[in-house]
Design a protein around this motif. Structure first.
Motif, PDB file in Angstrom:
ATOM      1  N   VAL A 150       0.878  -1.176   0.000  1.00  0.00           N
ATOM      2  CA  VAL A 150       0.000   0.000   0.000  1.00  0.00           C
ATOM      3  C   VAL A 150       0.908   1.217   0.000  1.00  0.00           C
ATOM      4  O   VAL A 150       1.685   1.431   0.919  1.00  0.00           O
ATOM      5  CB  VAL A 150      -0.941   0.004   1.221  1.00  0.00           C
ATOM      6  CG1 VAL A 150      -1.806   1.254   1.212  1.00  0.00           C
ATOM      7  CG2 VAL A 150      -1.811  -1.258   1.210  1.00  0.00           C
ATOM      8  N   SER A 151       0.814   1.981  -1.077  1.00  0.00           N
ATOM      9  CA  SER A 151       1.711   3.125  -1.251  1.00  0.00           C
ATOM     10  C   SER A 151       1.448   4.195  -0.200  1.00  0.00           C
ATOM     11  O   SER A 151       0.321   4.395   0.230  1.00  0.00           O
ATOM     12  CB  SER A 151       1.508   3.714  -2.644  1.00  0.00           C
ATOM     13  OG  SER A 151       2.211   4.939  -2.766  1.00  0.00           O
ATOM     14  N   GLY A 152       2.514   4.888   0.191  1.00  0.00           N
ATOM     15  CA  GLY A 152       2.374   6.018   1.101  1.00  0.00           C
ATOM     16  C   GLY A 152       2.057   7.311   0.365  1.00  0.00           C
ATOM     17  O   GLY A 152       1.831   8.346   0.984  1.00  0.00           O
ATOM     18  N   GLU A 153       2.028   7.237  -0.949  1.00  0.00           N
ATOM     19  CA  GLU A 153       1.761   8.432  -1.766  1.00  0.00           C
ATOM     20  C   GLU A 153       0.416   8.288  -2.472  1.00  0.00           C
ATOM     21  O   GLU A 153       0.066   7.188  -2.900  1.00  0.00           O
ATOM     22  CB  GLU A 153       2.845   8.584  -2.840  1.00  0.00           C
ATOM     23  CG  GLU A 153       4.236   8.834  -2.298  1.00  0.00           C
ATOM     24  CD  GLU A 153       4.337  10.160  -1.557  1.00  0.00           C
ATOM     25  OE1 GLU A 153       3.720  11.146  -2.026  1.00  0.00           O
ATOM     26  OE2 GLU A 153       4.992  10.197  -0.503  1.00  0.00           O
ATOM     27  N   PRO A 154      -0.332   9.388  -2.631  1.00  0.00           N
ATOM     28  CA  PRO A 154      -1.581   9.290  -3.388  1.00  0.00           C
ATOM     29  C   PRO A 154      -1.281   9.062  -4.869  1.00  0.00           C
ATOM     30  O   PRO A 154      -0.224   9.449  -5.345  1.00  0.00           O
ATOM     31  CB  PRO A 154      -2.239  10.654  -3.164  1.00  0.00           C
ATOM     32  CG  PRO A 154      -1.117  11.574  -2.853  1.00  0.00           C
ATOM     33  CD  PRO A 154      -0.055  10.757  -2.171  1.00  0.00           C
ATOM     34  N   PRO A 155      -2.199   8.437  -5.594  1.00  0.00           N
ATOM     35  CA  PRO A 155      -1.956   8.167  -7.010  1.00  0.00           C
ATOM     36  C   PRO A 155      -2.027   9.457  -7.834  1.00  0.00           C
ATOM     37  O   PRO A 155      -2.765  10.373  -7.495  1.00  0.00           O
ATOM     38  CB  PRO A 155      -3.101   7.230  -7.393  1.00  0.00           C
ATOM     39  CG  PRO A 155      -4.190   7.547  -6.438  1.00  0.00           C
ATOM     40  CD  PRO A 155      -3.535   7.964  -5.157  1.00  0.00           C
TER      41      PRO A 155
END
Lengths: 452, 452
Positions: free
Chosen positions: A373-378
């Motif tokens: 789960v990325s820590g950055e928004p898409p």
């Protein structure tokens, strides 16, 4: 406030707002596990590639795919299944051929790009000028390519995230730049990481001036470069095509109605149109199979999630148009569109998902699937949700491993044979569990955390 | 006497017979190391694929390849360069197409097999019967396929030694068996380990009766099987071809003359003819590039080895004929032909060599190349040395890693793009050092050890 802290706060808020949180995670995990062995996605993909085949806009198969989709969605239990049409001029491929005529005759594998002008009757025969990069072509002064066929033999870099495509694809759109310098036609090395001779098509979308434009097989581009290094090379080119300015495109959708707040809608999907040389398996039969199967599995639950899940099969991705048409048709709905996501990078395993905010339980559910789960928004979620994104709808980023995707995409090799069934199902497992968690939560992704 | 003991004895005898043994091994090792970075093989392969392209018998390019070869061998320092011609009827491909017409129109990727009959004017349209293995077709009673197009969708197994090909290729020759059962045409899944749509051709060589016969792209064979599982499938087939019964083929050779016993000759080579969809890079431009480069490196030494090395570029492997023609033309020479070897399994790394007897120093020279010296004599050394082998000439077995060879061979994808330059040079290193050791030794491979 730091972004991580903001996400944590929202997560806590979401947990407090949703007393059924633990149950949601449990259901999402069960969905995930069921999806890993479920046959729905494979069957959808097998059906569309076998019974419909390639689905370029303007073709009879494209028309058939509309009826196929409506029937398929209904049979899988979707409700409010309907077709939204919009006008979309269609470029229709005709006979195509090319060959080196001097210094030695050799056939060339090549495919016209969407929107290419046809060659004049009798074709074009002209000397080629080969550039090793698109930048090299752009460096040429006006008039310097007069009477020549301009060739760009620029390779594409293989990457897991598909970023090599973005870096290379500009060259596919170079017909206008070649024309401005006097070229009579433009040939570009296929935007592909493969070594095969099957050329990869795609659209050219520039303002013009327009000239005939086509993509070469990778060895064919190398061949022209090697021959050109020895002396003058003449190529004969025939590209036939026509335009149907009155063609009609469509977006098709069906819903799994939410049990509590049915007017809050999660939009997911893929695009049903495809290029013509293959059967559109990874681009984008897989996308519609994955998202439809994910929603269908959720629809089969004894209890639907709180919000509605809408699957949209966009109808004009390859030539553009469906994103704008969908956003326009649904503009009043924007505040109620919880989030939008598209599967349009094949069926190889998903390695990462990205959301605008934290989603409680997501890491836990994704971990067995080896999804981060990325820590950055898409930043980008797919072409067809681009219109919604512009209108303010939050987007999902779901990252397929694209390492081998560009060996096949837009070419004859885009068929069911290159789809790995276990990885296809890993995709369904990710989408089903992720979408379920969102649909059963009360999170408002429109609300922006205080990102630093 | 055990085989191993016999080999050991021969090895000792060879060492005693060759006072220059240590020097030979040293020279072989130096050749090996030079070959690993030498450009000759790559340049030959680049030249033939770029300047000549595909070289099917009966084509103008095939004629050009003869002149190219003579010039190339002379320019590389070979002596006694000459062309040996022989009559060989040529099958010449015409326009080919196929499509599913019912239940839904879909184009099929397909290529005619060498020696196929053409379809009647206007083509053939008939229902298909799909078998999942060739054995299934053979199980059908006479007359049971009357009026049908027989389809065999039998996959090939991927193996390092290429044995999967031998097991599968019989199916390519099934036109007569289909015809005997009443079929009007025969379509076979390409004999390939690939997933691509580019079909793989090859010759059909049966006694007849003959019908039109073609190979399908792998996804196309699957498509017919999937459609046939749903109901009746009709296919339209057009295969044009012609025969030139008066065509002439050739074997071309050149020599690095031995310094002491020039009438003792080591014959190595590859075949210069190729199928037409690709540029014949791995089949078999690589074979001629590897063996020519190996011999050329030996020819460049300050002192030639004791025996003569002859490179033969056989002219009709794909349709047969060069092996017999060569054996016939050289039958009086057989006792003096020390050994024969062919490179005809691509350019991926060699993992094993096999000889009829031990060769002193060979393990030592091969070790840095990660090449095993087999404890068993070779059974098959290549189609083109089959005639010599039958006549009693000892043969070499040089095993390329064929794991990916059949993804490409006989298809449009057989181009320079799939050749790994470092592995190509590993091949040259193996051949140069191996052949040098043999040529500088006094071993008589005709003498059979007492094998148990």
């Amino acid at each position: 406030m730091s972004r991580k802290f903001a996400i944590a706060l929202f997560a806590v808020a979401a947990i407090l707002a949703a007393p059924s949180f633990a149950g949601s995670v449990e259901t999402a995990a069960a969905l995930r596990d069921k999806a890993l062995t479920d046959a729905t996605a494979w069957n959808i993909l097998e059906s569309i590639t076998t019974e419909i085949g390639p689905r370029p806009i303007g073709s009879p198969a494209y028309e058939r795919s509309r009826d196929w989709a409506v029937k398929k969605l209904k049979s899988l239990g979707f409700t409010d299944v309907h077709v939204e049409t919009f006008p979309k001029s269609a470029w229709i491929r005709g006979a195509e051929s090319a060959e080196v005529v001097a210094p030695v005759p050799q056939k060339l594998a090549l495919i016209g790009l969407g929107n290419s002008l046809p060659t004049p009757k009798g074709g074009i025969e002209a000397p080629v000028v080969v550039f090793n990069s698109y930048a090299e072509l752009l460096d040429q002064p006006p008039g310097s390519l007069k009477g020549k066929i301009a060739v760009v033999n620029q390779p594409m870099t293989r990457t897991q995230d598909g970023s090599g495509y973005g870096a290379a694809v500009e060259a596919r759109n170079g017909d206008a730049e070649a024309a401005k310098r006097g070229a009579v036609a433009y040939l570009v090395r296929s935007i592909s990481t493969g070594t095969g001779r099957a050329p990869h098509t795609g659209a050219t979308w520039g303002e013009g001036p327009h000239i005939p434009v086509a993509a070469l097989g990778m060895p064919d581009a190398d061949l022209l470069a090697s021959l050109a290094a020895r002396g003058t090379v003449r190529v004969r080119l025939n590209l036939a095509s026509s335009i149907n300015p009155k063609a009609v495109s469509f977006n098709i959708s069906g819903e799994i109605k939410g049990r509590e707040v049915p007017d809050e809608v999660i939009v997911i999907g893929g695009h049903i149109d495809s290029w013509d040389p293959g059967t559109g398996a990874i681009d984008d039969g897989a996308g519609i199979a994955i998202t439809t199967a994910a929603a269908k599995l959720i629809g089969d639950l004894p209890q639907h999630p709180r919000r509605t899940i809408r699957v949209v099969l966009w109808g004009s991705e390859e030539n553009g148009g469906s994103a704008q048409a969908y956003a326009e048709a649904h503009k009043t709905e924007v505040p109620k569109l919880v989030i939008a996501g598209e599967s349009d990078l094949g069926a190889d395993r998903i390695y990462q998902v990205a959301l605008p905010q934290g989603l409680p339980g997501l890491e836990e559910v994704m971990a067995p699937l080896k999804v981060i789960v990325s820590g950055e928004p898409p930043r980008h979620g797919g072409s067809d949700i681009g219109g919604l994104q512009k209108a303010g709808v939050p987007i999902l980023g779901v990252s397929n491993d694209a390492t081998r995707y560009f060996d096949y995409h837009h070419s004859a090799d885009d068929t069911l044979a290159i789809v790995n069934r276990a990885e296809l199902n890993q995709n369904v497992a990710v989408w089903a569990s992720l979408i379920y968690l969102i649909a059963d939560s009360g999170i408002d992704f429109h609300a922006k955390p205080d990102v630093k």
